[in-house]
Structures are given as C-alpha cells and as structure tokens.
Design a protein around this motif. Structure first.
Motif, short mmCIF file in Angstrom:
data_model
loop_
_atom_site.label_atom_id
_atom_site.label_comp_id
_atom_site.label_asym_id
_atom_site.label_seq_id
_atom_site.Cartn_x
_atom_site.Cartn_y
_atom_site.Cartn_z
N ALA A 1 0.80 -1.22 0.00
CA ALA A 1 0.00 0.00 0.00
C ALA A 1 0.83 1.27 0.00
CB ALA A 1 -0.94 0.01 1.20
N GLY A 2 2.14 1.16 0.06
CA GLY A 2 2.99 2.34 0.06
C GLY A 2 3.19 2.96 1.41
N MET A 3 2.67 2.33 2.47
CA MET A 3 2.77 2.93 3.79
C MET A 3 3.74 2.22 4.72
SD MET A 3 -1.14 4.02 4.53
CE MET A 3 -1.88 2.50 3.95
N SER A 4 3.91 0.92 4.55
CA SER A 4 4.71 0.16 5.50
C SER A 4 6.19 0.49 5.44
CB SER A 4 4.51 -1.34 5.29
OG SER A 4 5.02 -1.73 4.04
N THR A 5 6.60 1.25 4.46
CA THR A 5 8.01 1.55 4.29
C THR A 5 8.42 2.92 4.81
OG1 THR A 5 7.48 2.24 2.06
CG2 THR A 5 8.34 0.02 2.32
N SER A 6 7.51 3.66 5.45
CA SER A 6 7.84 5.03 5.86
C SER A 6 9.02 5.08 6.84
CB SER A 6 6.62 5.75 6.44
OG SER A 6 6.15 5.07 7.58
N LEU A 7 9.08 4.17 7.79
CA LEU A 7 10.21 4.14 8.71
C LEU A 7 11.49 3.76 7.98
CD1 LEU A 7 11.39 4.33 11.53
CD2 LEU A 7 10.67 1.97 11.94
N LEU A 8 11.39 2.82 7.06
CA LEU A 8 12.56 2.40 6.29
C LEU A 8 13.08 3.57 5.45
CD1 LEU A 8 14.53 0.18 5.58
CD2 LEU A 8 12.91 -0.62 3.83
N ILE A 9 12.19 4.36 4.89
CA ILE A 9 12.61 5.54 4.11
C ILE A 9 13.48 6.45 4.97
CG2 ILE A 9 11.81 7.69 3.05
CD1 ILE A 9 9.39 6.10 2.03
N GLU A 10 13.01 6.75 6.17
CA GLU A 10 13.77 7.62 7.07
C GLU A 10 15.16 7.05 7.35
OE1 GLU A 10 11.67 8.65 10.66
OE2 GLU A 10 9.78 8.83 9.56
N LYS A 11 15.22 5.75 7.58
CA LYS A 11 16.49 5.12 7.91
C LYS A 11 17.44 5.07 6.72
CE LYS A 11 15.08 2.81 12.01
NZ LYS A 11 15.68 1.93 12.98
N ILE A 12 16.90 4.87 5.53
CA ILE A 12 17.73 4.88 4.32
C ILE A 12 18.29 6.28 4.09
CG2 ILE A 12 17.73 4.65 1.80
CD1 ILE A 12 15.54 2.48 2.17
N GLU A 13 17.44 7.29 4.20
CA GLU A 13 17.89 8.66 3.98
C GLU A 13 18.90 9.07 5.05
OE1 GLU A 13 14.16 10.79 3.54
OE2 GLU A 13 14.14 10.38 1.39
N GLY B 1 13.00 -6.50 7.68
CA GLY B 1 12.38 -6.80 8.97
C GLY B 1 12.96 -5.99 10.11
N THR B 2 14.24 -5.69 10.03
CA THR B 2 14.89 -4.91 11.09
C THR B 2 14.98 -3.43 10.74
OG1 THR B 2 17.09 -5.37 10.18
CG2 THR B 2 16.26 -6.87 11.89
N MET B 3 14.44 -3.06 9.58
CA MET B 3 14.48 -1.68 9.10
C MET B 3 15.92 -1.16 9.08
SD MET B 3 11.43 -0.61 8.28
CE MET B 3 10.30 -1.94 7.96
N ASP B 4 16.81 -1.96 8.52
CA ASP B 4 18.23 -1.62 8.44
C ASP B 4 18.46 -0.75 7.19
OD1 ASP B 4 21.01 -1.53 8.10
OD2 ASP B 4 21.27 -3.58 8.83
N GLY B 5 18.31 0.55 7.38
CA GLY B 5 18.43 1.49 6.28
C GLY B 5 19.78 1.46 5.60
N LYS C 1 21.85 -1.12 5.28
CA LYS C 1 21.97 -2.32 4.45
C LYS C 1 21.13 -2.19 3.17
CE LYS C 1 22.11 -7.32 4.75
NZ LYS C 1 21.99 -8.49 5.61
N VAL C 2 19.95 -1.62 3.28
CA VAL C 2 19.10 -1.45 2.10
C VAL C 2 19.74 -0.43 1.15
CG1 VAL C 2 16.83 -0.74 1.26
CG2 VAL C 2 17.00 -2.13 3.34
N LEU C 3 20.31 0.63 1.69
CA LEU C 3 21.01 1.61 0.86
C LEU C 3 22.17 0.94 0.12
CD1 LEU C 3 21.53 4.46 -0.21
CD2 LEU C 3 22.82 4.90 1.90
N GLN C 4 22.94 0.13 0.83
CA GLN C 4 24.06 -0.56 0.19
C GLN C 4 23.58 -1.49 -0.92
OE1 GLN C 4 27.27 0.08 0.40
NE2 GLN C 4 26.70 1.73 1.79
#
Length: 103
Positions: free
Chosen positions: A12-24, A86-90, A92-95
C-alpha cells in the motif's frame, strides 16, 4: 556528491515510511544524496521518472517479474533482503541499492 533515487514498492505504500527515514539517514551519514519514494505495487508505472533503482518489499516479491517486464531492463529491480527489511536496516538497504546502480 553521489546521488541515488530509490523507488520502494510495497502493498500500500505505507509500511516503508520508517525504512525511508532510515535509508535517507544512512545516506546523509555517508554523504550520499538519497531520495526515496514509496509506492504501492499497482502504482509503479506512474513513478518511474528519475529513479535509479526499484526495490521491492519482501511482501510483494511475487510481482518482481511483472515490474521487470514493465521497466524493460531500463532500471535494476530487486527484492529487499528480508532480514534488512524486517529490522528496518536502512544502511543495508542503501548498500543493496547502490550495488545495483551502474556508476
């Protein structure tokens, strides 16, 4: 300064809001201008401009072939590592995103 523009895809485009912050935040710490946009899987085709990579949340991994067909090898598409998601590791996702983008 290095730049990356990431499209995150989920249900739905919402579950990633915390991940976005951590990636940025990880991008800022590494002095990488990082822009992240989260969209629902059915809205991807309307948000491809100026993106460098598409990352799919593990919950929509079944849509990978469909999205790859949509972008026709113009953009790299990958599923976000389940543990990193699952751990919202921004960081690692950025890498992962950076590893997919051609310099």
């Amino acid at each position: 300064m290095k730049k990356i523009n990431i499209l995150l895809v989920c249900n739905a485009g919402m579950s990633t809001s915390l991940l976005i912050e951590k990636i940025e935040k990880a991008g800022t710490e590494k002095e990488i201008e990082t822009t992240v946009d989260a969209r629902p899987v059915d809205d991807v085709k309307n948000h491809l401009k100026e993106k460098d990579v598409i990352l799919l949340g593990p919950q929509v991994r079944f849509k990978e072939k469909q999205i790859k067909a949509l972008v026709k090898d113009q953009l790299p598409v990958a599923i976000i590592d389940m543990a990193a998601y699952g751990t919202m590791d921004g960081e690692k996702v950025l890498q992962q995103a950076l590893s997919l983008v051609k310099d």
